[in-house]
Structures are given as C-alpha cells and as structure tokens.
Scaffold this motif. Structure first.
Motif, PDB file in Angstrom:
ATOM      1  N   GLU A  86      71.794  33.788  14.930  1.00 58.63           N
ATOM      2  CA  GLU A  86      71.463  35.164  15.332  1.00 58.63           C
ATOM      3  C   GLU A  86      71.661  36.190  14.219  1.00 58.63           C
ATOM      4  O   GLU A  86      70.938  37.170  14.133  1.00 58.63           O
ATOM      5  CB  GLU A  86      72.289  35.565  16.558  1.00 58.63           C
ATOM      6  N   SER A  91      62.691  36.319   8.133  1.00 58.41           N
ATOM      7  CA  SER A  91      61.472  36.728   8.828  1.00 58.41           C
ATOM      8  C   SER A  91      60.502  35.544   8.821  1.00 58.41           C
ATOM      9  O   SER A  91      60.803  34.506   9.371  1.00 58.41           O
ATOM     10  CB  SER A  91      60.876  37.967   8.147  1.00 58.41           C
ATOM     11  N   PRO A 111      65.770  35.397  15.842  1.00 63.77           N
ATOM     12  CA  PRO A 111      65.698  36.698  16.517  1.00 63.77           C
ATOM     13  C   PRO A 111      64.693  37.676  15.898  1.00 63.77           C
ATOM     14  O   PRO A 111      64.357  38.671  16.523  1.00 63.77           O
ATOM     15  CB  PRO A 111      67.125  37.238  16.396  1.00 63.77           C
ATOM     16  N   ASP A 112      64.187  37.381  14.702  1.00 64.55           N
ATOM     17  CA  ASP A 112      63.257  38.285  14.037  1.00 64.55           C
ATOM     18  C   ASP A 112      62.033  38.569  14.909  1.00 64.55           C
ATOM     19  O   ASP A 112      61.351  37.651  15.354  1.00 64.55           O
ATOM     20  CB  ASP A 112      62.809  37.687  12.706  1.00 64.55           C
ATOM     21  N   LYS A 113      61.773  39.847  15.136  1.00 65.14           N
ATOM     22  CA  LYS A 113      60.678  40.251  16.032  1.00 65.14           C
ATOM     23  C   LYS A 113      59.311  39.861  15.500  1.00 65.14           C
ATOM     24  O   LYS A 113      58.405  39.537  16.267  1.00 65.14           O
ATOM     25  CB  LYS A 113      60.746  41.750  16.288  1.00 65.14           C
ATOM     26  N   GLU A 114      59.136  39.902  14.177  1.00 62.55           N
ATOM     27  CA  GLU A 114      57.829  39.594  13.589  1.00 62.55           C
ATOM     28  C   GLU A 114      57.407  38.159  13.915  1.00 62.55           C
ATOM     29  O   GLU A 114      56.292  37.927  14.372  1.00 62.55           O
ATOM     30  CB  GLU A 114      57.881  39.804  12.077  1.00 62.55           C
ATOM     31  N   ARG A 116      58.724  36.108  16.262  1.00 62.39           N
ATOM     32  CA  ARG A 116      58.656  35.926  17.714  1.00 62.39           C
ATOM     33  C   ARG A 116      57.307  36.427  18.250  1.00 62.39           C
ATOM     34  O   ARG A 116      56.670  35.782  19.078  1.00 62.39           O
ATOM     35  CB  ARG A 116      59.820  36.633  18.408  1.00 62.39           C
ATOM     36  N   LYS A 117      56.895  37.597  17.746  1.00 59.34           N
ATOM     37  CA  LYS A 117      55.632  38.192  18.195  1.00 59.34           C
ATOM     38  C   LYS A 117      54.438  37.312  17.828  1.00 59.34           C
ATOM     39  O   LYS A 117      53.545  37.088  18.645  1.00 59.34           O
ATOM     40  CB  LYS A 117      55.475  39.584  17.588  1.00 59.34           C
ATOM     41  N   GLU A 120      54.177  34.263  20.045  1.00 61.49           N
ATOM     42  CA  GLU A 120      53.633  34.626  21.358  1.00 61.49           C
ATOM     43  C   GLU A 120      52.145  34.928  21.274  1.00 61.49           C
ATOM     44  O   GLU A 120      51.364  34.475  22.111  1.00 61.49           O
ATOM     45  CB  GLU A 120      54.380  35.838  21.915  1.00 61.49           C
ATOM     46  N   ASN A 127      59.693  30.971  22.265  1.00 59.25           N
ATOM     47  CA  ASN A 127      60.863  31.687  21.789  1.00 59.25           C
ATOM     48  C   ASN A 127      61.979  31.474  22.799  1.00 59.25           C
ATOM     49  O   ASN A 127      61.758  31.609  24.005  1.00 59.25           O
ATOM     50  CB  ASN A 127      60.564  33.186  21.663  1.00 59.25           C
ATOM     51  N   LYS A 129      66.237  32.191  23.770  1.00 54.52           N
ATOM     52  CA  LYS A 129      67.372  33.067  23.512  1.00 54.52           C
ATOM     53  C   LYS A 129      68.295  32.354  22.518  1.00 54.52           C
ATOM     54  O   LYS A 129      68.642  31.183  22.715  1.00 54.52           O
ATOM     55  CB  LYS A 129      68.111  33.382  24.810  1.00 54.52           C
TER      56      LYS A 129
END
Length: 183
Positions: A86, A91, A111-114, A116-117, A120, A127, A129
């Motif tokens: 975590e 990235s 956890p990197d949003k880039e 994960r996005k 998806e 993804n 937890k």
C-alpha cells in the motif's frame, strides 16, 4: 492446472505473502491445482519462498531468468498478480506492460489510481483491496472457474498493450507533445 504468475523484484515493495495466503484459502476449498510461479529475485526471496512452503501451496520460485526466458514462461501462464504494498508510490511499471503484452488478466492490489483506472477501463483484470486476502482469493477463484472471462480479460489486456504500451506508437506521440510544448 492453472498457472498464476508474478515477475519482478522480491523486496519490500511487493507482498508475495498475500498471494500465498489467498492460495492457502483456495486450497482449503479444495482448489489445489493452481501453481504460483514467482519469477525474480531480491532480498526477500528466501523469506517469501519459506512462507509459501509453510502455507503448503503449489509454487515455484525460479529466481532471476533471462528476459526472453521469463517472457516465454509468462506467456504460458493464465493469470498475473501485481501485489504491490500500500505504501508504494509506483504507477505504470514495467511488469504491468509485460503482463499486458502476454495477454494475461491481472489480480492487482496496487493502490495507484492511474493503473486501477486503466485496468477497469479495459476490463483487463480485477482491482483488489490492498492486503485483503479474502478479496484476492475471491478474485482468483472467479478467474479460476471462468475460462471464458480469463480469456476475455487477457485479450483486453493485450489490446491495452497494443494501444498504450507499444513504444513504436507511443514514443512519436510523446515527441510530438514535447515539440508542441517547446513552441
């Protein structure tokens, strides 16, 4: 036999033990034919290997392989895992490009949003937890039981590689962007 793959450094940025724990949960459910292939080396290799043995899971730690051999082995696998801790600030890292090019669905804890996005958006994996062993085990089980979904997510990840990670396509775009900013 289903083959779950990890490639890369075996150090403090990765939580290989969470995958071993998830596979131990699946083993308790009588899902025992998932082989976990860990390709790489690092300061925690011995500790991760010992932990996997204690959990009694079906695994192989290959150590560091020549790149072409690693890619060949990776392409023979069914699912890839990206179990980043975590606190990591990573990235889009090299391993996700290799996973995409190999056409494998990914179980991701990064956890990197880039990233994960993009997973998806392309429907190229799940993804989870970070650190949630039950969530990871459930997502592995979904892909284990659904070959069609595995293949579809793998194809989607291959498309991601072709569209976003092909340097023959992306480098000219980057050069064009830099040139436009310099004007």
């Amino acid at each position: 036999e289903i083959c779950l793959a990890y490639i890369g450094t075996l150090g403090t940025s990765y939580n290989i033990n969470v995958i071993s724990d998830a596979l131990a949960i699946l083993k308790e459910k009588r899902i025992e034919n998932i082989k976990f292939v860990v390709m790489g080396d690092g300061p925690l290799k011995g500790a991760f290997e010992e932990y996997a043995k204690q959990k009694g899971i079906f695994c192989e730690f290959t150590g560091r392989l020549p790149y072409n051999e690693m890619v060949g082995r990776l392409c023979q696998c069914d699912i890839a895992v990206n179990p980043i801790v975590e606190t990591s600030s990573a990235s889009i890292i090299n391993k996700v490009g290799d996973y995409a090019a190999a056409g494998l669905p990914v179980i991701n804890t990064q956890p990197d949003k880039e990233y994960r996005k993009i997973l998806e958006e392309y429907q190229a994996g799940f993804n989870c937890k970070n650190g949630d062993v039950q969530d990871i085990a459930e997502k592995i089980e979904v892909l284990y039981k659904d070959k069609e979904l595995r293949e579809k997510m793998g194809e989607n990840n291959k498309r991601l590689a072709e569209e976003k990670f092909d340097r023959n396509k992306t480098y000219p775009q980057i050069i064009k962007l830099i040139n436009s900013l310099l004007k």
